[in-house]
Write an enzyme that holds these catalytic residues in place. Structure first.
Site, PDB file in Angstrom:
ATOM      1  N   SER A 173      21.519   0.202  -4.702  1.00 46.29           N
ATOM      2  CA  SER A 173      20.171  -0.345  -4.542  1.00 46.29           C
ATOM      3  C   SER A 173      19.160   0.448  -5.378  1.00 46.29           C
ATOM      4  CB  SER A 173      19.816  -0.364  -3.047  1.00 46.29           C
ATOM      5  OG  SER A 173      18.708  -1.190  -2.831  1.00 46.29           O
ATOM      6  N   ASP A 274      23.412 -11.447  -1.475  1.00 46.83           N
ATOM      7  CA  ASP A 274      22.331 -10.524  -1.830  1.00 46.83           C
ATOM      8  C   ASP A 274      21.265 -11.286  -2.619  1.00 46.83           C
ATOM      9  OD1 ASP A 274      20.704  -8.504  -2.756  1.00 46.83           O
ATOM     10  OD2 ASP A 274      22.365  -7.157  -3.297  1.00 46.83           O
ATOM     11  N   HIS A 304      23.491  -7.286   0.941  1.00 44.59           N
ATOM     12  CA  HIS A 304      22.979  -6.064   0.329  1.00 44.59           C
ATOM     13  C   HIS A 304      23.287  -4.853   1.221  1.00 44.59           C
ATOM     14  CE1 HIS A 304      20.489  -4.154  -2.728  1.00 44.59           C
ATOM     15  NE2 HIS A 304      19.959  -3.402  -1.768  1.00 44.59           N
TER      16      HIS A 304
END
Ligand code: NAG
Ligand code: NAG
Length: 332
Positions: A173, A274, A304
């Site tokens: 991320s 995601d 995610h």
């Protein structure tokens, strides 16, 4: 007449679903409308793992201060016994959390780094970079680059068989965004004693002003819904910038030209649920167009940050794929 395909449904164990709801709610309760974060409240629920010099499950850890003035430190993970295996690659890891949340000693990230360390095996260096909104762009990139310089100048903080000529940058991320930008900086300026051979980009956090199809389709996704990412980008970017800034829209018109740079071979992990997946695929396309080596691995049924949930078999699979990537790229 338009035919609408039904939106696929994310199927998860109850435990994972509950944890995701709690985490998402936590990021909502602690983000204030005036752009600040309630750190006091966050502290109560961000469980920390201390470093452990004694080997636990084949890994020992220690924390090392890089710069006490900005409270920059790293946690070094060493597989034990470390002398048995010859030279070990070094993985510099940047945790996720929208540049705003979590830390190198957060419970989930400590557990993940232990896995990478033990199962590869590799020396893992997890970076406790500064967070937004207290410290905005480019503090995070500065911290990442400075840790690499620190290691180049102080290799003795690593075990003797750690090989900085087999160095990987890794992150998930926001941490993968950070890893990318540090890779670009190092490729531009070079770093004596360190050779970047690979980039492990797990569900990187990129974006732009445009709303992509996947963002619209999964706009209420856990953790990275549009309203959350908009707030987080605003807290990160310089005043007056929008999301087409090169730090965010990495593959857009404002991006760096990578073609002449010695950018490391990349592994990019993408999840089918995601919202960020369109940006991640564009990132891969852009790397390819710039002449870089990219391997894309898709997890069609994952969301995610799935890999920080050890109860999911996909989490373990990802650690194996990272191991394979490190093994292959270390040999080149
Ligand atoms: C933001 O709001 C919080 C809580 O209401 C307050 O304590 C803080 O001082 C405010 N900060 C700014 C910069 O306005
Ligand atoms: C941001 O990204 C999109 C998609 O890659 C692109 O079409 C757009 O032009 C970008 N904006 C800028 C300013 O680069």
């Amino acid at each position: 007449m338009t035919s609408q395909t039904p939106k696929p449904k994310l199927v998860l164990p109850l435990k994972t679903r509950a944890a995701l709801s709690v985490l998402s709610a936590l990021t909502d309760f602690t983000r204030r409308s005036n752009g600040t974060v309630n750190r006091g409240f966050l502290k109560i629920l961000d469980f920390k793992s201390p470093s452990k010099a004694k080997s636990v499950n084949g890994v020992s850890t220690k924390d090392v201060t890089v710069d006490k003035y900005r409270k920059l430190w790293i946690r070094v993970y060493t597989p034990t016994p470390s002398s048995a295996d010859g030279v070990l690659p070094v993985v510099i890891f940047f945790h996720g959390g929208g540049f705003t949340f979590l830390s190198a000693d957060s419970f989930a990230y400590d557990a993940v780094c232990r896995q990478f360390c033990h199962r590869t095996p590799a020396v893992v260096v997890s970076v406790n970079y500064r967070l937004t909104p207290e410290h905005r762009f480019p503090c995070q990139y500065d911290d990442g680059e400075d840790v690499l310089k620190f290691l180049a100048e102080n290799p003795s903080v690593l075990p003797e068989n750690a090989d900085l000529k087999k160095c990987f940058l890794a992150g998930d991320s926001a941490g993968a965004n950070l890893a990318h930008h540090v890779a670009v900086r190092v490729a531009k300026s070079g770093l004596r004693g360190v050779r970047l051979v690979g980039l492990i980009s797990i569900q990187p956090w990129f974006g732009g002003e445009e709303r992509t199809d996947s963002e619209l389709k999964y706009k209420d996704a856990p953790l990275v819904s549009i309203s959350r990412t908009d707030w987080l980008w605003k807290a990160f970017l310089p005043e007056g910038s929008d999301r087409d800034h090169w730090a965010v829209n990495v593959s857009g018109a404002n991006s760096e030209d990578l073609s002449g740079l010695d950018y490391p071979s990349a592994l990019v992990i993408v999840g089918g649920f995601d919202p960020l997946q369109d940006w991640q695929r564009r990132y891969c396309e852009w790397l390819k167009k710039s002449g870089k080596k990219v391997q894309l691995i898709e997890y069609p049924t994952m969301f995610h940050a799935f890999y920080i949930f050890p109860e999911l078999p996909e989490s373990s699979r990802l650690v194996s794929q990272v191991k394979d990537f490190i093994t292959t790229e270390s040999l080149i």
